[in-house]
Write a protein that holds these residues in place. Structure first.
Motif, PDB file in Angstrom:
ATOM      1  N   THR A 108       6.692  12.972 -12.055  1.00  0.00           N
ATOM      2  CA  THR A 108       6.779  12.601 -10.644  1.00  0.00           C
ATOM      3  C   THR A 108       6.557  11.108 -10.501  1.00  0.00           C
ATOM      4  O   THR A 108       5.992  10.458 -11.387  1.00  0.00           O
ATOM      5  CB  THR A 108       5.732  13.349  -9.808  1.00  0.00           C
ATOM      6  N   VAL A 109       6.991  10.567  -9.368  1.00  0.00           N
ATOM      7  CA  VAL A 109       6.842   9.126  -9.149  1.00  0.00           C
ATOM      8  C   VAL A 109       5.371   8.742  -9.056  1.00  0.00           C
ATOM      9  O   VAL A 109       4.978   7.641  -9.467  1.00  0.00           O
ATOM     10  CB  VAL A 109       7.629   8.686  -7.896  1.00  0.00           C
ATOM     11  N   LYS A 110       4.549   9.644  -8.571  1.00  0.00           N
ATOM     12  CA  LYS A 110       3.113   9.341  -8.507  1.00  0.00           C
ATOM     13  C   LYS A 110       2.526   9.269  -9.912  1.00  0.00           C
ATOM     14  O   LYS A 110       1.749   8.352 -10.231  1.00  0.00           O
ATOM     15  CB  LYS A 110       2.372  10.377  -7.669  1.00  0.00           C
ATOM     16  N   GLU A 111       2.884  10.215 -10.778  1.00  0.00           N
ATOM     17  CA  GLU A 111       2.401  10.192 -12.157  1.00  0.00           C
ATOM     18  C   GLU A 111       2.856   8.924 -12.878  1.00  0.00           C
ATOM     19  O   GLU A 111       2.101   8.324 -13.648  1.00  0.00           O
ATOM     20  CB  GLU A 111       2.923  11.418 -12.913  1.00  0.00           C
ATOM     21  N   LYS A 112       4.088   8.518 -12.603  1.00  0.00           N
ATOM     22  CA  LYS A 112       4.685   7.401 -13.328  1.00  0.00           C
ATOM     23  C   LYS A 112       4.192   6.035 -12.856  1.00  0.00           C
ATOM     24  O   LYS A 112       3.935   5.141 -13.669  1.00  0.00           O
ATOM     25  CB  LYS A 112       6.213   7.491 -13.185  1.00  0.00           C
ATOM     26  N   LEU A 113       4.051   5.863 -11.537  1.00  0.00           N
ATOM     27  CA  LEU A 113       3.795   4.530 -10.987  1.00  0.00           C
ATOM     28  C   LEU A 113       2.513   4.395 -10.168  1.00  0.00           C
ATOM     29  O   LEU A 113       1.958   3.305 -10.070  1.00  0.00           O
ATOM     30  CB  LEU A 113       4.974   4.094 -10.105  1.00  0.00           C
ATOM     31  N   PHE A 114       2.059   5.494  -9.543  1.00  0.00           N
ATOM     32  CA  PHE A 114       0.994   5.356  -8.542  1.00  0.00           C
ATOM     33  C   PHE A 114      -0.120   6.385  -8.743  1.00  0.00           C
ATOM     34  O   PHE A 114      -0.592   7.003  -7.787  1.00  0.00           O
ATOM     35  CB  PHE A 114       1.598   5.517  -7.138  1.00  0.00           C
ATOM     36  N   ALA A 115      -0.550   6.561  -9.978  1.00  0.00           N
ATOM     37  CA  ALA A 115      -1.545   7.601 -10.288  1.00  0.00           C
ATOM     38  C   ALA A 115      -2.860   7.392  -9.554  1.00  0.00           C
ATOM     39  O   ALA A 115      -3.602   8.353  -9.303  1.00  0.00           O
ATOM     40  CB  ALA A 115      -1.784   7.658 -11.797  1.00  0.00           C
ATOM     41  N   ASP A 116      -3.160   6.133  -9.194  1.00  0.00           N
ATOM     42  CA  ASP A 116      -4.430   5.847  -8.523  1.00  0.00           C
ATOM     43  C   ASP A 116      -4.324   5.912  -6.992  1.00  0.00           C
ATOM     44  O   ASP A 116      -5.305   5.640  -6.290  1.00  0.00           O
ATOM     45  CB  ASP A 116      -4.959   4.470  -8.938  1.00  0.00           C
ATOM     46  N   TYR A 117      -3.166   6.289  -6.472  1.00  0.00           N
ATOM     47  CA  TYR A 117      -3.002   6.326  -5.010  1.00  0.00           C
ATOM     48  C   TYR A 117      -3.683   7.578  -4.459  1.00  0.00           C
ATOM     49  O   TYR A 117      -3.467   8.692  -4.979  1.00  0.00           O
ATOM     50  CB  TYR A 117      -1.512   6.318  -4.657  1.00  0.00           C
ATOM     51  N   PRO A 118      -4.492   7.458  -3.397  1.00  0.00           N
ATOM     52  CA  PRO A 118      -5.314   8.591  -2.952  1.00  0.00           C
ATOM     53  C   PRO A 118      -4.600   9.634  -2.096  1.00  0.00           C
ATOM     54  O   PRO A 118      -5.203  10.661  -1.768  1.00  0.00           O
ATOM     55  CB  PRO A 118      -6.423   7.909  -2.147  1.00  0.00           C
ATOM     56  N   PHE A 119      -3.343   9.387  -1.722  1.00  0.00           N
ATOM     57  CA  PHE A 119      -2.611  10.346  -0.886  1.00  0.00           C
ATOM     58  C   PHE A 119      -1.375  10.859  -1.647  1.00  0.00           C
ATOM     59  O   PHE A 119      -1.032  10.348  -2.716  1.00  0.00           O
ATOM     60  CB  PHE A 119      -2.166   9.696   0.428  1.00  0.00           C
ATOM     61  N   ALA A 120      -0.711  11.850  -1.056  1.00  0.00           N
ATOM     62  CA  ALA A 120       0.479  12.438  -1.690  1.00  0.00           C
ATOM     63  C   ALA A 120       1.686  11.522  -1.532  1.00  0.00           C
ATOM     64  O   ALA A 120       1.821  10.791  -0.545  1.00  0.00           O
ATOM     65  CB  ALA A 120       0.772  13.801  -1.079  1.00  0.00           C
ATOM     66  N   ILE A 121       2.567  11.570  -2.522  1.00  0.00           N
ATOM     67  CA  ILE A 121       3.813  10.793  -2.547  1.00  0.00           C
ATOM     68  C   ILE A 121       4.951  11.719  -2.941  1.00  0.00           C
ATOM     69  O   ILE A 121       4.777  12.602  -3.786  1.00  0.00           O
ATOM     70  CB  ILE A 121       3.729   9.624  -3.558  1.00  0.00           C
ATOM     71  N   LYS A 122       6.114  11.484  -2.352  1.00  0.00           N
ATOM     72  CA  LYS A 122       7.280  12.301  -2.686  1.00  0.00           C
ATOM     73  C   LYS A 122       8.523  11.440  -2.852  1.00  0.00           C
ATOM     74  O   LYS A 122       8.768  10.547  -2.048  1.00  0.00           O
ATOM     75  CB  LYS A 122       7.547  13.342  -1.583  1.00  0.00           C
ATOM     76  N   SER A 123       9.298  11.703  -3.906  1.00  0.00           N
ATOM     77  CA  SER A 123      10.593  11.048  -4.073  1.00  0.00           C
ATOM     78  C   SER A 123      11.564  11.564  -3.023  1.00  0.00           C
ATOM     79  O   SER A 123      11.483  12.722  -2.600  1.00  0.00           O
ATOM     80  CB  SER A 123      11.162  11.323  -5.469  1.00  0.00           C
ATOM     81  N   LEU A 124      12.490  10.702  -2.620  1.00  0.00           N
ATOM     82  CA  LEU A 124      13.523  11.085  -1.658  1.00  0.00           C
ATOM     83  C   LEU A 124      14.879  10.848  -2.306  1.00  0.00           C
ATOM     84  O   LEU A 124      15.207   9.732  -2.678  1.00  0.00           O
ATOM     85  CB  LEU A 124      13.406  10.265  -0.371  1.00  0.00           C
ATOM     86  N   GLY A 125      15.674  11.894  -2.434  1.00  0.00           N
ATOM     87  CA  GLY A 125      16.962  11.746  -3.110  1.00  0.00           C
ATOM     88  C   GLY A 125      16.785  11.714  -4.615  1.00  0.00           C
ATOM     89  O   GLY A 125      15.781  12.193  -5.157  1.00  0.00           O
ATOM     90  N   ALA A 126      17.782  11.137  -5.321  1.00  0.00           N
ATOM     91  CA  ALA A 126      17.743  11.086  -6.783  1.00  0.00           C
ATOM     92  C   ALA A 126      16.505  10.326  -7.249  1.00  0.00           C
ATOM     93  O   ALA A 126      16.213   9.241  -6.754  1.00  0.00           O
ATOM     94  CB  ALA A 126      19.018  10.438  -7.320  1.00  0.00           C
TER      95      ALA A 126
END
Length: 308
Positions: free
Chosen positions: A256-274
């Motif tokens: 996931t984009v959070k695992e790859k780039l933003f592991a320390d971000y305290p809220f949820a993140i979601k990719s949109l599209g490809a």
């Protein structure tokens, strides 16, 4: 002069699996593409002159086509002087216009045309420069935009539904979609962040089609979409988009984009599209823009800034 406008889009749920008719939520952006058409009646040698203008006001593409009538139907041809200079953009435009003529044989008859397209957003934002173009041409030619899509770029068609309706859509396929009004009560806690690169959606589609997708995965995403549109609780929403990310990650075998780039971000993140580029959806608070700016991502927009 005729003027047409189509809104850009973001796919909130159902990326990839919308190709297999998973229920998906897509929303229009305030930004889109305008197309102006100037008609000049019955000149001796009819032409179509096309200008494409980017969000900075720069003309990045110009081409003059010949409009030649044969068998009571217009043929769109590149200029004879350009026969040795192949241009993929011109070829694709010819392909789209030829399909529009096949659907409406009266299209482009009786004169010359000057067309100017104006994109509101940077081309690398991935908001639908191609889909808004198709929608505008279909409105001009009075033909089915989904048929133009099938004859040119391909794809699921959710972006066409958004562009033609100009509103939120719940989408499965060109034959199964409906308008919807999506108004989360916590939209002031939602941000759209651009990842500084454009993801080629056709490459993403090809990669997805090489995977074996289970019917259960399609049902899971459909159920998550149903739950998400009914959700008015911010914490529950974060759980839903995290579950969505986990499911898609398993299908396409990418982190996931959070695992790859933003592991320390305290809220949820979601990719949109490809996955891998364009925009992501970030839940957050008033410190969210600062977080992403410090990471080098300058384009951070609130939900209300970008979404119609």
């Amino acid at each position: 002069m005729q003027t047409f406008f189509s809104h850009g889009k973001l796919l909130i749920t159902g990326e990839y699996v919308v190709l297999d008719s998973a229920l998906s939520l897509a929303v229009p952006t305030k930004l889109g593409q305008k197309m102006e058409v100037l008609f000049e009646e019955n000149l001796a040698d009819n032409t179509l002159t096309w200008y494409s203008i980017d969000s900075e006001g720069e003309t990045w593409y110009r081409e003059e086509f010949l409009l030649v009538e044969a068998n009571n139907q217009i043929q769109v041809q590149t200029h004879p002087m350009d026969v040795c200079n192949t241009n993929a953009i011109s070829d694709k435009l010819c392909q789209i216009l030829t399909k529009a003529i096949a659907l409406n044989p009266e299209f482009l008859k009786n004169g010359s045309y000057v067309v100017k397209t104006h994109l509101d957003f940077p081309n690398n934002w991935g908001l639908g420069s191609s889909s808004t173009l198709l929608c505008n041409i279909s409105k001009w030619a009075e033909v089915d935009a989904f048929e133009l899509l099938e004859a040119s770029f391909g794809g699921s068609g959710y972006d066409i539904a958004v562009g033609m309706l100009g509103g939120d859509v719940l989408y499965r396929s060109p034959a199964m979609w409906e308008g919807y009004v999506y108004q989360p009560s916590f939209k002031d806690k939602l941000y759209l962040v651009h990842l500084n690169q454009k993801q080629d959606s056709r490459e993403g589609i090809a990669a997805y089609k090489s995977k074996k997708v289970k019917v259960q995965d399609i049902e899971t995403i459909s159920n998550l979409t149903e739950a998400l549109i009914a959700c008015q609780d911010f914490d529950a929403f974060q759980q839903l988009i995290t579950a969505h990310e986990t499911c898609i990650s398993g299908i396409i075998e990418m982190p996931t984009v959070k695992e790859k780039l933003f592991a320390d971000y305290p809220f949820a993140i979601k990719s949109l599209g490809a996955w891998g580029g364009d925009f992501i959806l970030a839940c957050g608070d008033n410190q969210t823009p600062n977080y992403f700016h410090q990471k080098g991502f300058e384009t951070v927009l609130s939900y209300s800034e970008l979404i119609k």
